[in-house]
Design an enzyme around this catalytic site. Structure first.
Site, mmCIF file in Angstrom:
data_model
loop_
_atom_site.group_PDB
_atom_site.id
_atom_site.type_symbol
_atom_site.label_atom_id
_atom_site.label_comp_id
_atom_site.label_asym_id
_atom_site.label_seq_id
_atom_site.Cartn_x
_atom_site.Cartn_y
_atom_site.Cartn_z
ATOM 1 N N HIS A 143 0.837 -1.206 0.000
ATOM 2 C CA HIS A 143 0.000 0.000 0.000
ATOM 3 C C HIS A 143 0.876 1.262 0.000
ATOM 4 O O HIS A 143 0.556 2.248 -0.676
ATOM 5 C CB HIS A 143 -0.868 0.058 1.264
ATOM 6 N N GLN A 157 -9.356 -6.867 -10.283
ATOM 7 C CA GLN A 157 -9.983 -5.655 -9.725
ATOM 8 C C GLN A 157 -9.600 -4.431 -10.562
ATOM 9 O O GLN A 157 -10.455 -3.622 -10.923
ATOM 10 C CB GLN A 157 -9.536 -5.470 -8.272
ATOM 11 N N SER A 185 0.455 -9.038 1.170
ATOM 12 C CA SER A 185 -0.998 -9.053 1.311
ATOM 13 C C SER A 185 -1.343 -9.012 2.796
ATOM 14 O O SER A 185 -0.627 -9.596 3.615
ATOM 15 C CB SER A 185 -1.560 -10.335 0.701
ATOM 16 N N SER A 186 -2.441 -8.363 3.119
ATOM 17 C CA SER A 186 -2.889 -8.333 4.517
ATOM 18 C C SER A 186 -3.221 -9.741 4.993
ATOM 19 O O SER A 186 -3.269 -9.996 6.189
ATOM 20 C CB SER A 186 -4.144 -7.474 4.646
HETATM 21 O O1 PAF Z 1 -8.186 -3.505 -2.933
HETATM 22 C C1 PAF Z 1 -8.811 -3.176 -1.905
HETATM 23 O O2 PAF Z 1 -8.235 -3.002 -0.837
HETATM 24 C C2 PAF Z 1 -10.321 -2.989 -1.977
HETATM 25 O O3 PAF Z 1 -10.913 -3.915 -2.823
HETATM 26 C C3 PAF Z 1 -10.741 -1.557 -2.363
HETATM 27 C C4 PAF Z 1 -10.294 -1.188 -3.757
HETATM 28 C C5 PAF Z 1 -10.149 -0.573 -1.365
HETATM 29 C C6 PAF Z 1 -12.261 -1.432 -2.313
HETATM 30 O O4 PAF Z 1 -12.765 -1.696 -1.038
#
Ligand code: PAF
Length: 281
Positions: free
Chosen positions: A35, A154, A186-187
């Site tokens: 992140h 996504q 990854s979390s």
């Molecule tokens: O990737 C994520 O962490 C989630 O799917 C997102 C894009 C923040 C939507 O909740």
């Protein structure tokens, strides 16, 4: 510390005062180096005059009934400190009640790209993602939004959504950040026990093994997928394969005989922990 906004009215007030470029990084918190890299990219795009906004919201709409919504890690204070370390200006961290009126009746439905790969075993997941991301775009009105390529499906679906619904936000995809042994950050990695954690990097190694074959001219998707599964069977006996597929990067349609410039995408379970990864070919 970044400015913390928790209500829609605070957010609107803040947004109406912004005159420069706003770049959004949507997250569900439990922030890790992956992140932070998205936030650094957002900082680069925003420049010193622009504004980096991070949303932290564990979106109930994108979790299935058997999924880990309740146990999903939440630690706003620690996340805020991490945001500060990479120069984030604003955090939007609403409650579920703030985001979703109790009698809400409208969602975004994706009808094609979300039916395959991860979507096949997570019905409704990408509709939940599209709904919350569109709401965040409407609320924050960013010029750009940054997403990781680890969640490639996504990313492809969000790109499709902004195209199909004419949402004026530029979508930027960032490379996956990895642990030193290659496991994608990854979390969910924290749910792996010691032995599962030891075996999990085999996912990345198996993808690289398949790519070696691709680099030497192999284009048959079935063969590439076989190389992947053979490696995983040998080096990660605790795994259970959800899927491995060679697909087009934009449409996510399967590539069979001629796997040119596509994507190898996979989801693998260790116990109840589902890990995803992918590799651009
Ligand atoms: O990737 C994520 O962490 C989630 O799917 C997102 C894009 C923040 C939507 O909740």
């Amino acid at each position: 510390m970044p400015k913390l906004l928790q209500t829609i009215s605070e957010l609107r007030e803040w947004r109406s005062a912004q005159k420069s470029r706003v770049v959004l990084v949507p997250t569900m918190g439990a922030l890790h180096e992956g992140h932070l890299e998205l936030m650094r990219e957002a900082r680069r795009i925003a420049g010193s005059d622009g504004c980096v906004a991070v949303s932290i919201f564990v979106n109930p709409l994108q979790f299935g009934p058997q999924e880990d919504f309740a146990r999903y890690p939440r630690d706003l204070e620690s996340d805020a400190g991490k945001c500060q370390s990479v120069g984030v200006d604003v955090i939007f961290a609403p409650s579920a009640e703030e985001m979703y009126p109790a009698d809400r009746s409208i969602i975004v439905l994706e009808t094609r790209l979300s039916k395959i790969l991860c979507g096949a075993s997570r019905p409704g997941h990408f509709d939940g993602v599209c709904t919350v991301v569109l709401k965040l775009f409407n609320l924050i009105n960013p010029h750009d939004a940054v997403f990781g390529k680890k969640d490639y499906q996504q990313l492809a679906i969000i790109k499709r959504m902004v195209r199909d619904l004419n949402v004026p936000v530029k979508i930027i995809g960032c490379e996956t950040v990895r642990e030193s042994d290659g496991l994608a950050m990854s979390s969910r990695n924290r749910y792996l026990n010691d032995e599962e954690r030891r075996q999990a990097p085999a996912i990345r190694q198996a993808l690289l093994k398949a790519r070696e074959h691709w680099m030497s001219g192999g284009r048959n998707a079935e063969v590439l997928q076989k190389i992947f599964t053979n490696h995983l069977n040998q080096f990660a006996p605790l795994h259970r394969l959800d899927y491995i597929a060679c697909v087009d990067r934009a449409t996510l349609e399967p590539l069979n005989e001629k796997c040119e410039a596509g994507l190898m995408a996979t989801a693998v379970y260790f116990g109840s922990t589902r890990l995803i990864d992918n590799l651009e070919l």
